[in-house]
Scaffold this motif. Structure first.
Motif, PDB file in Angstrom:
ATOM      1  N   ILE A  57       0.848  -1.212   0.000  1.00 20.17           N
ATOM      2  CA  ILE A  57       0.000   0.000   0.000  1.00 20.17           C
ATOM      3  C   ILE A  57       0.877   1.254   0.000  1.00 20.17           C
ATOM      4  CG2 ILE A  57      -1.669   1.313   1.357  1.00 20.17           C
ATOM      5  CD1 ILE A  57      -2.757  -1.420   2.325  1.00 20.17           C
ATOM      6  N   ILE A  58       1.904   1.272   0.866  1.00 24.03           N
ATOM      7  CA  ILE A  58       2.764   2.468   0.965  1.00 24.03           C
ATOM      8  C   ILE A  58       3.514   2.689  -0.343  1.00 24.03           C
ATOM      9  CG2 ILE A  58       4.822   3.387   2.121  1.00 24.03           C
ATOM     10  CD1 ILE A  58       3.734   1.957   4.674  1.00 24.03           C
ATOM     11  N   ASP A  59       4.003   1.559  -0.928  1.00 18.25           N
ATOM     12  CA  ASP A  59       4.723   1.675  -2.210  1.00 18.25           C
ATOM     13  C   ASP A  59       3.834   2.264  -3.291  1.00 18.25           C
ATOM     14  OD1 ASP A  59       7.119   0.884  -1.448  1.00 18.25           O
ATOM     15  OD2 ASP A  59       7.211  -0.976  -2.635  1.00 18.25           O
ATOM     16  N   LEU A  64       2.370   6.732  -6.759  1.00 13.89           N
ATOM     17  CA  LEU A  64       1.374   7.711  -7.223  1.00 13.89           C
ATOM     18  C   LEU A  64       1.866   9.126  -6.979  1.00 13.89           C
ATOM     19  CD1 LEU A  64      -1.990   6.113  -6.065  1.00 13.89           C
ATOM     20  CD2 LEU A  64      -1.226   6.499  -8.393  1.00 13.89           C
ATOM     21  N   ARG A  65       2.492   9.326  -5.788  1.00 20.06           N
ATOM     22  CA  ARG A  65       2.961  10.671  -5.434  1.00 20.06           C
ATOM     23  C   ARG A  65       4.088  11.109  -6.376  1.00 20.06           C
ATOM     24  NH1 ARG A  65       3.244  10.106  -0.092  1.00 20.06           N
ATOM     25  NH2 ARG A  65       5.380   9.418  -0.163  1.00 20.06           N
ATOM     26  N   SER A  66       5.037  10.181  -6.641  1.00 20.63           N
ATOM     27  CA  SER A  66       6.160  10.571  -7.513  1.00 20.63           C
ATOM     28  C   SER A  66       5.681  10.824  -8.942  1.00 20.63           C
ATOM     29  CB  SER A  66       7.251   9.511  -7.493  1.00 20.63           C
ATOM     30  OG  SER A  66       6.835   8.383  -8.200  1.00 20.63           O
ATOM     31  N   GLU A  67       4.672  10.036  -9.368  1.00 25.98           N
ATOM     32  CA  GLU A  67       4.110  10.257 -10.702  1.00 25.98           C
ATOM     33  C   GLU A  67       3.455  11.636 -10.779  1.00 25.98           C
ATOM     34  OE1 GLU A  67       0.845   7.878 -13.163  1.00 25.98           O
ATOM     35  OE2 GLU A  67       2.248   6.581 -12.111  1.00 25.98           O
ATOM     36  N   LYS A  71       4.516  14.802 -13.134  1.00 31.10           N
ATOM     37  CA  LYS A  71       3.574  15.511 -14.019  1.00 31.10           C
ATOM     38  C   LYS A  71       3.608  17.004 -13.733  1.00 31.10           C
ATOM     39  CE  LYS A  71       0.173  11.909 -14.876  1.00 31.10           C
ATOM     40  NZ  LYS A  71      -1.080  11.340 -14.382  1.00 31.10           N
ATOM     41  N   GLU A  72       3.638  17.364 -12.438  1.00 34.39           N
ATOM     42  CA  GLU A  72       3.664  18.793 -12.076  1.00 34.39           C
ATOM     43  C   GLU A  72       4.941  19.453 -12.590  1.00 34.39           C
ATOM     44  OE1 GLU A  72       3.118  19.013  -7.891  1.00 34.39           O
ATOM     45  OE2 GLU A  72       0.958  18.719  -8.036  1.00 34.39           O
ATOM     46  N   LEU A  73       6.049  18.704 -12.460  1.00 38.78           N
ATOM     47  CA  LEU A  73       7.336  19.237 -12.937  1.00 38.78           C
ATOM     48  C   LEU A  73       7.295  19.501 -14.442  1.00 38.78           C
ATOM     49  CD1 LEU A  73      10.058  19.550 -11.299  1.00 38.78           C
ATOM     50  CD2 LEU A  73      10.849  17.617 -12.627  1.00 38.78           C
ATOM     51  N   ILE A  74       6.719  18.550 -15.183  1.00 31.84           N
ATOM     52  CA  ILE A  74       6.631  18.712 -16.639  1.00 31.84           C
ATOM     53  C   ILE A  74       5.730  19.898 -16.977  1.00 31.84           C
ATOM     54  CG2 ILE A  74       5.714  17.638 -18.737  1.00 31.84           C
ATOM     55  CD1 ILE A  74       6.718  14.973 -17.631  1.00 31.84           C
ATOM     56  N   LEU A  75       4.586  19.995 -16.266  1.00 29.84           N
ATOM     57  CA  LEU A  75       3.661  21.099 -16.542  1.00 29.84           C
ATOM     58  C   LEU A  75       4.297  22.443 -16.230  1.00 29.84           C
ATOM     59  CD1 LEU A  75       0.152  19.882 -15.362  1.00 29.84           C
ATOM     60  CD2 LEU A  75       0.810  20.617 -17.638  1.00 29.84           C
ATOM     61  N   LYS A  76       5.136  22.475 -15.186  1.00 27.80           N
ATOM     62  CA  LYS A  76       5.743  23.739 -14.756  1.00 27.80           C
ATOM     63  C   LYS A  76       6.893  24.159 -15.658  1.00 27.80           C
ATOM     64  CE  LYS A  76       5.577  24.962  -9.893  1.00 27.80           C
ATOM     65  NZ  LYS A  76       6.195  24.681  -8.588  1.00 27.80           N
ATOM     66  N   ASN A  77       7.653  23.195 -16.166  1.00 29.77           N
ATOM     67  CA  ASN A  77       8.894  23.525 -16.882  1.00 29.77           C
ATOM     68  C   ASN A  77       8.866  23.247 -18.372  1.00 29.77           C
ATOM     69  OD1 ASN A  77      10.418  24.371 -14.580  1.00 29.77           O
ATOM     70  ND2 ASN A  77      10.369  22.244 -13.948  1.00 29.77           N
TER      71      ASN A  77
END
Ligand SMILES: [Zn+2]
Length: 218
Positions: A57-59, A64-67, A71-77
């Protein structure tokens, strides 16, 4: 029913099934077997299996969090329209923020698509009819992929500067070659003069020798 009760009671107690079962007396013949059973239940079910489930579950949550972060990094940069990275605008006349706000504003593209959809086709301008045909075919070639006009202009300017410096270098080299050829021709003239001088000296010496020979014969 025994398995269901064991799982139900055993999993809900911190120490395993041993917490819910009757505590046996040490005098009983099956005391050792009971201790082994309680301990095995504790180690296998409580420690290993439950931690495996929690780990999965934690993995999954970490993935999910790293994905999401990716995505946020790609959207931002990354520019949503052309896909160029923020680093592509380093040391350029236009910054990445200006680029995504003014040049490749995704909402402007959306407004344009809506415009060509609602506008009367007989009143289209050239670019509008082009984009209308592209949108109708679901073709995305009209989007600038990995290019921007401001960067292209910068590159053109850079090329012109490079060309100018190359031209200057060529002119300098031509001047140097001209000076060298002049020096070479001067040197050649000097060598010819020196050679002619040597030849005249040689002739003079020969004539002197001849005269000497004539005098000695006398
Ligand atoms: Zn862009």
């Amino acid at each position: 029913m025994c398995i269901v009760t064991t799982l139900n009671q055993g999993l809900r107690n911190g120490g395993g099934i041993g917490d819910i079962l009757r505590a046996p007396s040490s005098q009983e013949p099956l005391f050792a077997a009971r201790v082994v059973y309680d301990m095995l239940f504790f180690f296998i079910v409580i420690i290993i299996v439950l931690n495996l489930i929690f780990g999965v579950i934690i993995d999954t949550f970490a993935d999910l969090r790293s994905e999401k972060q990716q995505k946020e990094l790609i959207l931002k940069n990354t520019c949503f329209i052309c896909g160029l990275n923020r680093s592509a605008f380093d040391n350029k006349t236009v910054s990445f923020e200006e680029h995504i706000k003014c040049e490749h504003n995704m909402w402007h593209y959306l407004y344009f698509i809506v415009l060509v959809k609602v506008k009367d086709p007989t009143e289209f301008t050239g670019p509008e009819s082009y984009v209308y045909a592209m949108v109708k075919d679901r073709n995305l070639d009209w989007f600038p992929r990995l290019r921007a006009m401001s960067l292209a202009a910068d590159e053109g300017e850079g090329e012109q500067i490079e060309l100018r410096s190359l031209q200057n270098q060529l002119e300098n080299t031509q001047l140097v070659v001209k000076a060298l050829s002049q020096q070479l021709s001067q040197l050649r003239d000097q060598v010819f003069f020196f050679l002619s001088l040597l030849l005249s000296i040689y002739d003079y010496l020969i004539s002197l020798c001849d005269n000497y020979a004539c005098l000695s014969q006398w």
